[in-house]
Design an enzyme around this catalytic site. Sequence first.
Site, PDB file in Angstrom:
ATOM      1  N   GLU A 113     -59.487  52.173 -81.408  1.00  0.00           N
ATOM      2  CA  GLU A 113     -59.206  51.344 -82.571  1.00  0.00           C
ATOM      3  C   GLU A 113     -59.652  51.860 -83.868  1.00  0.00           C
ATOM      4  OE1 GLU A 113     -61.342  47.392 -83.347  1.00  0.00           O
ATOM      5  OE2 GLU A 113     -59.369  46.423 -83.712  1.00  0.00           O
ATOM      6  N   LYS A 148     -72.499  33.316 -90.199  1.00  0.00           N
ATOM      7  CA  LYS A 148     -73.302  34.554 -90.459  1.00  0.00           C
ATOM      8  C   LYS A 148     -71.983  35.380 -91.051  1.00  0.00           C
ATOM      9  CE  LYS A 148     -74.251  38.624 -88.998  1.00  0.00           C
ATOM     10  NZ  LYS A 148     -73.986  39.441 -90.311  1.00  0.00           N
ATOM     11  N   CYS A 197     -57.347  43.269 -86.962  1.00  0.00           N
ATOM     12  CA  CYS A 197     -57.804  43.398 -85.433  1.00  0.00           C
ATOM     13  C   CYS A 197     -56.211  43.445 -84.744  1.00  0.00           C
ATOM     14  CB  CYS A 197     -58.252  42.063 -84.828  1.00  0.00           C
ATOM     15  SG  CYS A 197     -57.225  40.401 -85.465  1.00  0.00           S
ATOM     16  N   GLY A 254     -65.113  39.981 -84.059  1.00  0.00           N
ATOM     17  CA  GLY A 254     -65.648  41.459 -84.282  1.00  0.00           C
ATOM     18  C   GLY A 254     -65.098  42.416 -83.307  1.00  0.00           C
ATOM     19  N   SER A 255     -65.940  43.565 -83.315  1.00  0.00           N
ATOM     20  CA  SER A 255     -65.509  44.660 -82.425  1.00  0.00           C
ATOM     21  C   SER A 255     -65.914  44.426 -80.978  1.00  0.00           C
ATOM     22  CB  SER A 255     -66.661  45.888 -82.638  1.00  0.00           C
ATOM     23  OG  SER A 255     -67.986  45.782 -82.633  1.00  0.00           O
ATOM     24  N   THR A 256     -65.362  44.920 -80.052  1.00  0.00           N
ATOM     25  CA  THR A 256     -65.564  44.958 -78.578  1.00  0.00           C
ATOM     26  C   THR A 256     -66.917  45.210 -78.385  1.00  0.00           C
ATOM     27  OG1 THR A 256     -63.059  45.105 -78.130  1.00  0.00           O
ATOM     28  CG2 THR A 256     -64.817  45.833 -76.379  1.00  0.00           C
ATOM     29  N   GLU A 267     -63.424  37.280 -79.955  1.00  0.00           N
ATOM     30  CA  GLU A 267     -62.067  37.584 -80.577  1.00  0.00           C
ATOM     31  C   GLU A 267     -62.349  39.024 -80.993  1.00  0.00           C
ATOM     32  OE1 GLU A 267     -59.374  36.097 -80.650  1.00  0.00           O
ATOM     33  OE2 GLU A 267     -59.795  33.957 -80.447  1.00  0.00           O
TER      34      GLU A 267
END
Length: 496
Positions: free
Chosen positions: A400, A190, A301, A243-245, A266
Amino acid sequence: MDLTTAEWHERARIAPLPTKPFIDGAFMDPISEETFDCVFPADGRVIAKVASCDGRDVDAAVRSARAAFESGVWSRMSPLDRRKILLRFSELLLEHRAELALLETLNVGKPITNALNGDIPSAASCIAWYAEAIDKVYGEVAATPSDVTTMIVREPVGVVAAVVPWNYPLSMAAWKLGPALATGNSVILKPAEQSPFSALRIGELAIEAGLPRGVLNIVPGLGHIAGKALGLHMDVDCIGFTGSTEVGGYFMQYSGQSNMKRIGLELGGKSPQVVLADCEDLDQAAKSIAAGIFSNAGQVCNAGSRLVVEDKIKDKLLEKVIAHATALKPGDPLDPSTKLGSIVTQEQLTRVLGYIDAGRDAGASIVAGGNQALKESGGYFVEPTVFDAVDNSMKIAQEEIFGPVLSTITVKNFDDAMTVANDSTYGLTASVWTGSLKNAHRAAQAIRAGVVWVNCFDRGQFNAPFGGFKQSGFGRDKSLHAMDKYTDLKAVWFAH
Ligand code: NAD
């Protein structure tokens, strides 16, 4: 590939843009009738309406992946045959390098030269690396009593969903596809809603390479619909997520709420680039620091977004970093000479500019950039921006930003530098610049991050793992360790 800007624009004008899910070996009409807009971020124009797959489309993709897996057509294919197909897949990515690079640039506004010479060859190398690894990983035999033989073997987990971000669309997908396919799994990819084109196109290339249908399915869609449906699906065995946390946290919840699927995460970072007073080459450090934060417009990242520098050398180093920042001008990503492209979306542009305001309001001083650029283009460009006088507790040092914004934090000595470097919820990567072997070792040990670079930044190969400590996630991409995520260990006891 020496095309001019005008030639790239012409190719962009006529490029076929894939918009439908790729399920069971072919593009399918989606069940969902919804679409989302894909916008060229360099001019703000809508260039395609892409299928916004929902749970029903995800179901179809999972059914296809499961059927392929259970049939054994790939999962039980001889490793040497799998290797051959994946090597051909890698070659096809390279043969279609210009086409795929253009799709990346149209989706995310990165410089075409970077997509052409970085993203696509790197994705191809990743697939080739895991193809080559297939027949070189061994099982184990345990030291058990002489009346038994105990083999420890690795088996594919089954159906893997790879949910990936937009900053390096094909590369990030390859980091999941390489190890997951090499180990015999079926995969549902995806892509992020900002960057579906290259992902969809490689479905066809995989079939051309000989990958059996159903082994790779691709569903474009929104995160909270298609991504969530994969996360909660009872027949998905594993999620490989980048992706994001925040969204990584959702996937942990989805797993708990459904079938306890395995998850590899990740996630984000706030990487410190530490420069100690004994750094031997401030010119080299400054060049690397600028590249570490401004590459891909800071949408990386492991962007080295915090410059942590000892007070004795701060002014001298910062002057050099500022010179790099001001020399770097954002430009048309389809111009082969452009080194800094656009930000991915209007939303992300607003976010980055919001952080710049937040830094200014908190009392940090802007010493380079600080503004939106090329407004007349209709696109989303930001000047490379450097803050001085940042306190590590400020929002710009803790959160971030995912844009070309560097925060300079001045420290008194080595211990202070280590404290600041580690004062983050993230722990993805870090660098330290020093001429002292002792300080290099002490820093490499003290810094809590999945990757530490000494006197360099962002070096990488597929034989070294990449991933984070703390809220930067767990599990590793790249290297043989990535195969752990996509396999289960089985101990088999043979009584004699
Ligand atoms: P994101 O978390 O918003 O989206 C990533 C993927 O998750 C997309 O495919 C998206 O559609 C999907 N998603 C979004 N919301 C979802 C939900 N509620 N449920 C299920 N899926 C959902 O991240 P992004 O904005 O695409 O990418 C930027 C982030 O990725 C940054 O935080 C960056 O640090 C991180 N990143 C990490 C690495 C790494 O290797 N550690 C590499 C690249 C990017």
